[in-house]
Design an enzyme around this catalytic site. Structure first.
Site, short mmCIF file in Angstrom:
data_model
loop_
_atom_site.label_atom_id
_atom_site.label_comp_id
_atom_site.label_asym_id
_atom_site.label_seq_id
_atom_site.Cartn_x
_atom_site.Cartn_y
_atom_site.Cartn_z
CD GLU A 30 -2.53 1.76 0.45
OE1 GLU A 30 -2.64 2.99 0.27
OE2 GLU A 30 -3.16 0.92 -0.25
NE ARG A 104 -12.93 3.44 1.48
CZ ARG A 104 -11.67 3.19 1.83
NH1 ARG A 104 -11.22 3.61 3.01
NH2 ARG A 104 -10.87 2.52 1.02
CE1 TYR A 209 -24.64 5.36 4.12
CE2 TYR A 209 -25.53 6.27 2.09
CZ TYR A 209 -24.48 5.71 2.78
OH TYR A 209 -23.28 5.50 2.17
CG ASP A 286 -13.37 1.18 -7.49
OD1 ASP A 286 -14.43 0.56 -7.72
OD2 ASP A 286 -13.31 2.12 -6.68
#
Length: 388
Positions: A30, A104, A209, A286
């Site tokens: 990462e 998230r 939400y 993605d």
């Protein structure tokens, strides 16, 4: 077998877990220095929460999530309800898994906690991926060459790995951008907002939400525009969101006004590919199928990719990796491409101008709701990663 996963987002972390569960040694690479609370709300439909159950993470994620009971579609100017669809226990009864709305960072943390720290290399930028008949190789910006039996590129919508595999291929601007904000519950307690709603208007829509067990309201306001920078951390100018949504229902405008820190980001997609893999290297999430978020399926599709990848690589020897990756792509590509297309189509319908087109859309939504308890989003919820 040794695997390198490039990218530690939702898809990359899930892939690392499913590969470990299949018995393989993983290295997760990462580029960021540390995991942070980037992003805001994520919606997890039953096709996603079934994967979390397989990973033995559903209870952990659900404990920090919200279980919405209903979805309400509203008109932009006065909030009149167009139609509504049930969620809650009825979804779990019908689809075998719950519908959750989460921060998230809470989902990311739950996934990251299962990866041994020694398997994670932060602050490591990948500058090249190569392979030969025996192995795949990842080259870092420091000049180090890491070897493995396979490489999974989960490096996001601006995937460099996708270009290394398939040549020049840039992210595509969707023609839409969004403001996003998180508001403490106390800031909106007087607004009588529906718990989960989509407000539809000319060239724009708003979705909101709850996340963090109802502590925070996730607010996303999408608008059409000719250009916008793709960034999760770019801040909007003060009052910019109010000008963009002038004339909207008082509750929406008040929520946008009370949002303290508002971020603005362009929404990019990727053109569908005919394949995601070459030899010992494959795309995931993605990087393979970035889509507009108008059916709330981006994270779900990445989780499903990871689950199928783990299935295809179980009991696989190094020499069998290329064939296993081809099976993975065959099981996932058509479904992900279909969801991409449906998400784009939903955005077009949300943004119709007032008048005959919007009236026909609304009438169609009412007719659909009279025949279907669950909303049009539910077309993707029955997809099961265990079915080929």
């Amino acid at each position: 077998m040794r695997a390198i996963v490039v990218g530690a987002g939702i898809g990359g972390l899930a892939a690392a877990q499913t590969l470990r569960a299949a018995g393989h040694e993983i290295t997760l690479v990462e580029r960021t220095r540390r995991f942070t609370e980037i992003g805001a709300g994520v919606q997890l439909a039953p096709n996603a929460t079934r994967v979390l159950r397989r990973l033995d993470l559903l209870d952990t994620v659900a404990a920090r999530a919200v279980h919405p009971s209903r979805l309400s579609f509203r008109t932009w100017s006065d909030g009149t309800e167009i139609c509504g669809h049930v969620l809650g226990p009825e979804v779990e009864d019908e689809f075998g898994a719950p519908y959750l709305q989460v921060h998230r960072a809470d989902l990311h943390q739950a996934l990251a906690a299962r990866i041994p720290p020694g398997s994670v290399r932060l602050n490591t930028r990948v500058v090249g991926i190569d392979q030969d008949d025996r192995a795949a190789y990842v080259t870092t910006a420091d000049g180090e060459c890491l070897a493995a039996d396979l490489v999974v590129a989960a490096d996001g919508v601006r995937s460099a790995a996708r270009q290394w595999l398939f040549g020049a291929d840039e992210a595509v601007f969707s023609g839409t951008a969004a403001y996003r904000a998180l508001l403490p519950a106390a800031e909106v307690a007087d607004l009588d907002l529906p718990e989960y709603a989509l407000w539809l208007g000319p060239g724009r829509h708003v979705v909101h939400y709850w996340v963090r067990g109802g502590e925070l309201l996730n607010l996303v306001a999408v608008f059409t525009t000719e250009a916008a920078h793709e960034s999760w951390t770019a801040r909007a100018e003060p009052g910019e969101q109010l000008r963009e949504f002038a004339g909207w229902d008082r509750r929406v405008l008040t929520a946008l006004e009370r949002a303290g820190q508002v971020f603005r980001y362009g929404i990019n997609t990727r053109t569908p590919l005919a394949r995601w893999n070459i030899g010992r290297v494959t795309l995931l999430g993605d990087s393979a199928h970035a889509m507009v978020p108008f059916q709330a399926q981006g994270a779900a599709q990445a989780l499903m990719d990871a689950a199928v990848l783990g299935d295809c690589l179980a009991d696989t020897a190094p020499a069998e990796v290329p064939d296993a990756l081809t099976r993975y792509v065959r099981r996932r590509l058509a479904t992900a491409t279909r969801v991409q297309a449906r998400s784009a189509s939903a955005g077009d319908a949300y943004h119709l101008p007032d008048g005959p087109e919007a009236e026909a859309r609304n009438a169609g939504m009412v007719a659909y709701g009279s025949e279907n308890r669950f909303g049009p989003h539910a077309t993707a919820w029955r997809d099961d990663v265990l079915e080929e």
